[in-house]
Design an enzyme around this catalytic site. Structure first.
Site, PDB file in Angstrom:
ATOM      1  N   HIS A   1       1.179   2.557  80.309  1.00  0.00           N
ATOM      2  CA  HIS A   1       0.816   3.972  80.221  1.00  0.00           C
ATOM      3  C   HIS A   1      -0.694   4.163  80.077  1.00  0.00           C
ATOM      4  CE1 HIS A   1      -0.123   3.708  75.924  1.00  0.00           C
ATOM      5  NE2 HIS A   1       0.946   2.941  75.806  1.00  0.00           N
TER       6      HIS A   1
ATOM      7  N   GLU B   1       7.715   0.493  73.488  1.00  0.00           N
ATOM      8  CA  GLU B   1       6.722  -0.397  72.898  1.00  0.00           C
ATOM      9  C   GLU B   1       7.364  -1.222  71.785  1.00  0.00           C
ATOM     10  OE1 GLU B   1       4.463  -2.378  72.794  1.00  0.00           O
ATOM     11  OE2 GLU B   1       2.599  -1.213  72.790  1.00  0.00           O
TER      12      GLU B   1
END
EC number: 5.4.2.11
Length: 249
Positions: free
Chosen positions: A10, A88
């Protein structure tokens, strides 16, 4: 037949900018992060990539990066699958803390171990903590006991791999071109698996935000080649900047 897979971290998030441990906290992109998403889309467009399917996490910084990249690619229509397994790594009790301040308190070497080692997790977040994923409705269908209060890269890999084998790999084997937009550590886990690198080598791997990493795979999904799109020196500098986030000021 060569299979193509792109891994995309990202774009810059607000907590990347603030140099804070983020983990599963659902922070959004900065303006720079949105620009990185569009730039990633342009790099993939210039490469002539035509995707068939995309995968991302359930965290908005990855989702919005994917949306921005697909818009630039003019492939907004692409089927997108979201999974918590691409989230994550959970940073436990470190989530929300300033990385430089944590390094000053605990030492840069300890913070490097927490951030980049293979099998050593940070201190755990208690299940009663309001920030624990067991209190988040997006995980309501999952067994609360299976939700992490902290993770090492090793346990992140254990979480990611079933999704790789069950969802992503079959598409690649079917000849589909695949885009995975996720996070630094979920992508490090996939990188380690694909390249079969050692636990020691993974310690030095840093994945920059917003720069597509193109893998070419054979029929058995063995890596033939991989490279960052665009300027390799820019990718190197960006990776070094990620490494420096865990140092005391």
């Amino acid at each position: 037949m060569t299979r193509k897979l792109v891994l995309l971290r990202h774009g810059q998030s607000q907590w990347n900018l603030d140099n804070r441990f983020t983990g599963w906290v659902d922070v959004d992109l900065t303006e720079q992060g949105r620009q990185e998403a569009a730039a990633a889309g342009k790099l993939m467009k210039d490469e002539g990539l035509q995707f068939d399917v995309a995968y991302t996490s359930v965290l908005k910084r990855a989702i919005h990066t994917l949306q921005g990249a697909l818009k630039e690619l003019d492939q907004d229509w692409l089927p997108v699958h979201k999974s918590w397994r691409l989230n994550e790594r959970h940073y436990g009790g470190l989530q929300g803390l300033d990385k430089a301040e944590t390094a000053a308190k605990h030492g840069e070497e300890q913070v490097k171990i927490w951030r980049r080692s293979y099998d050593i997790p940070p201190p755990a977040m208690d299940v009663t903590d309001p920030g624990h994923p067991g209190h988040d409705r997006r995980y309501a269908t999952l067994d609360r006991n299976a939700l992490p209060g902290t993770e090492s890269l090793a346990t992140t890999l254990v979480r990611v791999l079933p999704y790789w084998h069950d969802a992503i790999a079959p598409q690649l084997k079917a000849g589909q071109t695949v885009l995975v937009t996720a996070h630094g550590n979920s992508l490090r886990a996939l990188y380690k698996y694909l390249n079969d690198i050692s636990n020691a080598q993974i310690l030095e791997l840093n994945i920059p935000t917003g720069i597509p990493l193109l893998f070419e795979l054979d029929d058995n999904l063995q890596v033939q080649s991989y490279r960052y799109l665009g300027d390799p020196e820019a990718a190197k500098r960006a990776a070094e900047a990620v490494a420096n986030q865990g140092k005391a000021k």
